[in-house]
Scaffold this motif. Structure first.
Motif, PDB file in Angstrom:
ATOM      1  N   PHE A   1       0.804  -1.440   0.165  1.00 49.58           N
ATOM      2  CA  PHE A   1      -0.045   0.081  -0.052  1.00 49.58           C
ATOM      3  C   PHE A   1       0.780   1.259  -0.082  1.00 49.58           C
ATOM      4  N   SER A   2       0.511   2.470  -0.818  1.00 52.02           N
ATOM      5  CA  SER A   2       1.020   3.547  -0.733  1.00 52.02           C
ATOM      6  C   SER A   2       0.950   4.409   0.588  1.00 52.02           C
ATOM      7  N   LYS A   3       0.141   4.064   1.420  1.00 54.29           N
ATOM      8  CA  LYS A   3      -0.396   4.618   2.631  1.00 54.29           C
ATOM      9  C   LYS A   3      -0.554   3.632   3.588  1.00 54.29           C
ATOM     10  N   PRO A   4      -0.001   3.579   4.800  1.00 54.56           N
ATOM     11  CA  PRO A   4      -0.185   2.665   5.999  1.00 54.56           C
ATOM     12  C   PRO A   4      -1.721   2.683   6.292  1.00 54.56           C
ATOM     13  N   PHE A   5      -2.133   1.122   6.594  1.00 54.36           N
ATOM     14  CA  PHE A   5      -3.631   0.940   7.218  1.00 54.36           C
ATOM     15  C   PHE A   5      -3.251   1.165   8.572  1.00 54.36           C
ATOM     16  N   PHE A   6      -4.330   1.676   9.415  1.00 59.31           N
ATOM     17  CA  PHE A   6      -4.296   1.834  10.763  1.00 59.31           C
ATOM     18  C   PHE A   6      -4.909   0.609  11.390  1.00 59.31           C
ATOM     19  N   GLN A   7      -5.502  -0.272  10.846  1.00 53.03           N
ATOM     20  CA  GLN A   7      -6.011  -1.437  11.336  1.00 53.03           C
ATOM     21  C   GLN A   7      -6.467  -2.459  10.273  1.00 53.03           C
ATOM     22  N   HIS A   8      -6.479  -3.729  10.758  1.00 52.37           N
ATOM     23  CA  HIS A   8      -7.033  -4.654   9.608  1.00 52.37           C
ATOM     24  C   HIS A   8      -7.388  -5.839  10.530  1.00 52.37           C
ATOM     25  N   GLY A   9      -8.229  -6.784   9.389  1.00 51.54           N
ATOM     26  CA  GLY A   9      -9.140  -7.848  10.283  1.00 51.54           C
ATOM     27  C   GLY A   9      -9.416  -8.726   9.140  1.00 51.54           C
ATOM     28  N   TYR A  10     -10.168  -9.806   9.630  1.00 49.17           N
ATOM     29  CA  TYR A  10     -10.435 -10.814   8.552  1.00 49.17           C
ATOM     30  C   TYR A  10     -12.033 -11.472   9.037  1.00 49.17           C
ATOM     31  N   LYS A  11     -12.486 -12.250   8.056  1.00 49.93           N
ATOM     32  CA  LYS A  11     -13.647 -12.946   8.619  1.00 49.93           C
ATOM     33  C   LYS A  11     -13.716 -14.356   8.080  1.00 49.93           C
ATOM     34  N   LYS A  12     -13.700 -15.469   8.574  1.00 47.23           N
ATOM     35  CA  LYS A  12     -13.859 -16.869   7.857  1.00 47.23           C
ATOM     36  C   LYS A  12     -15.307 -17.346   7.679  1.00 47.23           C
ATOM     37  N   TYR A  13     -15.310 -17.965   6.586  1.00 49.48           N
ATOM     38  CA  TYR A  13     -16.939 -18.265   6.045  1.00 49.48           C
ATOM     39  C   TYR A  13     -17.004 -19.843   5.737  1.00 49.48           C
TER      40      TYR A  13
ATOM     41  N   GLY B   1      -7.036 -20.287   6.296  1.00 47.13           N
ATOM     42  CA  GLY B   1      -8.072 -20.840   6.171  1.00 47.13           C
ATOM     43  C   GLY B   1      -8.676 -21.342   5.021  1.00 47.13           C
ATOM     44  N   ARG B   2      -9.874 -21.849   4.865  1.00 50.01           N
ATOM     45  CA  ARG B   2     -10.241 -22.184   3.532  1.00 50.01           C
ATOM     46  C   ARG B   2     -10.955 -21.120   2.862  1.00 50.01           C
ATOM     47  N   GLN B   3     -11.807 -20.219   3.447  1.00 50.17           N
ATOM     48  CA  GLN B   3     -12.494 -19.373   3.074  1.00 50.17           C
ATOM     49  C   GLN B   3     -12.427 -18.015   4.081  1.00 50.17           C
ATOM     50  N   LEU B   4     -11.495 -17.187   3.218  1.00 48.17           N
ATOM     51  CA  LEU B   4     -11.106 -15.941   4.024  1.00 48.17           C
ATOM     52  C   LEU B   4     -11.474 -14.540   3.232  1.00 48.17           C
ATOM     53  N   ARG B   5     -11.996 -13.733   4.107  1.00 49.77           N
ATOM     54  CA  ARG B   5     -12.136 -12.154   3.473  1.00 49.77           C
ATOM     55  C   ARG B   5     -11.348 -11.343   4.469  1.00 49.77           C
ATOM     56  N   THR B   6     -10.655 -10.463   3.798  1.00 53.59           N
ATOM     57  CA  THR B   6      -9.867  -9.554   4.782  1.00 53.59           C
ATOM     58  C   THR B   6     -10.146  -8.163   4.423  1.00 53.59           C
ATOM     59  N   TYR B   7      -9.589  -7.259   5.406  1.00 53.34           N
ATOM     60  CA  TYR B   7      -9.906  -5.783   5.038  1.00 53.34           C
ATOM     61  C   TYR B   7      -8.713  -4.982   5.726  1.00 53.34           C
TER      62      TYR B   7
END
Length: 763
Positions: free
Chosen positions: A229-241, A265-271
């Protein structure tokens, strides 16, 4: 849509001549939107010539419904994008161009603002997830550049690429809740258990690495990535499905849902979360590798070390400019848009498949290094041996030789000891029929495009053609045909094997290996064994030597053919048109049969046989949207009415190719449809790859110059060109009137010029 088409076609109504000027930019004529509507199955996003990354929007995906029921949209979304859709799900990094099967769509990214939503939502309610509505009026699609406004978030999305890196640029509104979603479970064709495993590790507040293992068209495929990323993220996370996975176990001692450094995991979405000012740009570099996460990081470092988006865009477009200038044509704006978009489509696949340091994962799943060549993948050979690879032998000979080397490496790594049939991502999926890599190899050798061991290549061809356990080859060798009981495509496979055997024979003859020549030239006549003189058609034959009784030559279902019917495949002997004409009863009957193919009215019931069959790509019973018919219009050149080839070609061109979203009359099939257009527009076509002869037709351009690799030029002049002047009155090659309907490969590669004199009446 009418308003958009009027914008696309501004200035074309008068068909003003757009002559190529010295130094003229040809990228302006590339319109990747062409073919994104209906069955073209191409994508509008960014890529460089033969690039490993194809960064493009998904308007929807296909797969199984929640109850496991088959979704018919698996065919509709082969490229992930359909022009008629009104929403975008996100932007992913891998795509097939123009195929009839859905897969890929790896690593989907979507920017959003407001309350975080990790589900994609639905097309009718895009606000229910991270999906967004969009308008074609706010969409720009160029070679190596794509831009669109996402209506839900008011974000401007832009993307460009290098060979192995996708470069995103998102212009955000002011928000304390700006997000980048990375969907690691998304894919164009998502059936249950396609995702074997996914992994993500946060290196620091601006760099993420990981991989995705999938079981799809490539059954053992691992693709690694590095995301910066060109700019640092201040937080991140994910969810398993995946409900089969648990959050507990030993890892349950940690709170992994938010700001945890690694996820699997098998099914992940991150942000990844940001705070943005009005008009602030967040850029993302996303590199991929078939080898390792370190390989992806190195690819990024080597190819895009900085953050200059416009430079990467311009560098990629300059690569396209260089490729497009290999053929410079004269013609109307519409003609140029059709032609250079076709050139663009022919130079997407095959794709580079190795890291910047030359390492790649082979068919044996070991890591290899390409020494002295570029390794390629995405070989849709049932389609592309016909015209795409022959086109490369003229304008991309060095690249095509590397493609042959890639096929030979595939053979060396293959546990079956076979050349590729339909390969991608270090895997063989065995799609379609024939062993057409042998035709690509023979064509390269016959045309002198050899920087590999031709005798070793011939040995690989012979081994492939004698693999008795593969797709009826044993029965074919023993009986001279594949029995109907052994294969649902017994007739077409027999015919295709016979063509491939002829190609092997030509290769053996070139290398003075007469024993192989004699064996395979005899095998090349096997197509005659499935011809039923009583009915006048190629027909399924039983093991006892009799023809199947129940038979419908117009049907495409369970009649022994793949992607065609008997009426079409009866004309499939491109290696031996003269004998085919004799087999079918001579000149007069053959011409009548050809005529009927183009003029008959195919009953509606044949379009209801499967969900996939429509009238797209069909003229009468001539199926231009399926490759087995691509040589057919040129067969009149072996009869006493060659002018009908000229007439048919000039009829097919404007009906199957238009500068509109629905402008491809069938799947582009990784460039084969477009290669047919290029050859036919120039006035000649390789009816039988493996021969050094091209069959002439009727040029649709006003003139052209082919800029050859060694610096020579082959000039095509067209006198008295016009929509009604479709008939060739005479052809003059290097000052001498041609007394045949054929030119040789040497005629082109030695440089010089050919002049077509056109008229409104046939000779």
């Amino acid at each position: 849509m009418k308003k958009l088409l009027s914008i696309l076609l501004i200035g074309s109504a008068a068909c003003a001549q757009a002559q190529t000027k010295p130094g003229e930019k040809l990228v302006q004529y590339v319109n990747p939107i062409i073919g994104t509507q209906r069955m073209g199955h191409v994508y509008p996003g960014a890529t460089v010539p033969f690039g490993m990354v194809q960064l493009s929007p998904e308007t929807d995906t296909a797969g199984y419904e929640l109850n496991g029921k088959y979704n018919p949209d698996v065919y509709k979304y082969c490229a992930g994008y359909q022009y008629d859709d009104k929403t975008i799900v996100g932007f992913s990094h891998t795509h097939f161009s123009g195929t009839g099967h859905s897969d890929l769509g790896d690593f989907l990214i979507m920017p959003t603002v407001g309350t975080l939503k990790l589900n994609p939502g639905t097309a009718d309610k895009p606000g229910s997830g991270y999906r967004s509505g969009f308008s074609h009026q706010n969409e720009v699609s160029q070679a190596n550049y794509y831009k669109v406004k996402l209506d839900e978030s008011n974000i401007i999305a832009e993307m460009t690429t290098s060979a192995r890196v996708g470069f995103h640029q998102y212009t955000f509104p002011k928000s304390d809740q700006s997000h980048i979603v990375l969907d690691l479970m998304a894919g164009i064709y998502n059936y249950p258990d396609k995702n074997v495993w996914t992994y993500l590790r946060v290196v620091n507040d601006s760099t993420v690495i990981g991989y995705r293992q999938t079981n799809g068209w490539a059954r053992t495929r691992t693709l690694y990535f590095a995301m910066s990323f060109s700019k640092p993220f201040f937080q991140h996370g994910y969810k398993k499905y995946d409900k089969r996975e648990v959050y507990g176990g030993f890892w349950g001692k940690f709170n992994q849902v938010k700001n945890f450094p690694e996820i699997a995991g098998r099914q992940l979405r991150t942000y990844f979360d940001f705070k943005t000012e009005e008009g602030e740009k967040i850029k993302i570099k996303f590199a991929i590798s078939p080898v390792s996460m370190d390989g992806a990081l190195n690819n990024m470092k080597v190819e895009i070390p900085g953050w200059d988006f416009d430079k990467v865009k311009n560098d990629g477009q300059q690569l396209w400019e260089t490729e497009l200038h290999k053929i410079e044509i004269q013609g109307s704006k519409d003609t140029k848009e059709n032609f250079y978009t076709s050139m663009y489509h022919t130079m997407i696949n095959p794709t580079v498949y190795m890291d910047a340091d030359g390492q790649y994962k082979g068919l044996d799943q070991n890591v290899h290094k390409a020494e002295g060549f570029t390794n390629y993948t995405t070989f849709s050979l049932w389609d592309t041996y016909r015209a795409l690879h022959p086109l490369f032998n003229i304008i991309e000979p060095s690249r095509n030789a590397d493609m042959v080397k890639s096929m030979l490496a595939h053979f060396d790594q293959s546990p079956e000891h076979m050349l590729p049939v339909w390969s991608n991502s270090g895997n063989e999926n065995w799609c379609m029929s024939g062993y057409h890599s042998v035709a690509v190899i023979a064509d390269a050798v016959i045309k002198g495009n050899v920087n590999f061991d031709a005798n070793k290549a011939l040995d690989a061809c012979v081994a492939t053609a004698k693999h008795r356990d593969y797709e009826g080859i044993g029965e074919y060798m023993d009986k001279g045909y594949i029995p109907d009981e052994k294969s649902g495509v017994s007739v077409s496979s027999t015919e295709e094997y016979a063509f491939d055997d002829w190609a092997i024979a030509q290769l053996a003859k070139k290398l003075n290996r007469n024993d192989i020549y004699e064996e395979f030239i005899k095998r090349s006549q096997n197509y005659k064994n499935v011809y039923d003189a009583k009915s006048g058609f190629m027909r399924p034959k039983l093991a006892d030597g009799t023809f199947r009784q129940k038979f419908d030559p117009l049907s495409t279902i369970n009649e022994g053919f793949i992607e065609g019917n008997s009426w079409n495949y009866t004309l499939f002997a491109p290696q031996d048109p003269k004998s085919l004409i004799e087999l079918m009863g001579g000149n007069k009957r053959f011409v009548g049969y050809l005529d009927s193919l183009f003029t008959m009215n195919l009953p509606d019931k044949y379009f209801a046989e499967t969900e996939d069959i429509t009238r797209d790509g069909i003229i009468g019973n001539y199926v231009h949207g399926n490759e087995p018919s691509h040589h057919v219009a040129y067969l009149y050149n072996w009869t006493d009415k060659p002018w009908k080839t000229q007439e048919r070609i000039r009829m097919i061109l404007p009906r199957m190719y238009k500068p509109t979203p629905d402008g491809l009359g069938g799947n582009d099939d990784t460039g084969q449809m477009s290669a047919w257009y290029i050859f036919s527009s120039l006035g000649f076509y390789p009816v039988a790859p493996g021969s050094d002869q091209y069959s002439t037709g009727s040029p649709a351009v006003n003139g052209a110059v082919i800029n050859l690799e060694g610096g020579k030029k082959f000039t095509i002049n067209v006198k008295n060109q016009g929509d009604k002047n479709v008939y060739v009155q005479k052809m003059v090659l290097n000052g001498k009137t041609l007394d045949s309907l054929f030119i040789s490969h040497a005629d082109i590669m030695n440089g010089g010029e050919i002049t077509f004199y056109m008229g409104s009446k046939h000779k």
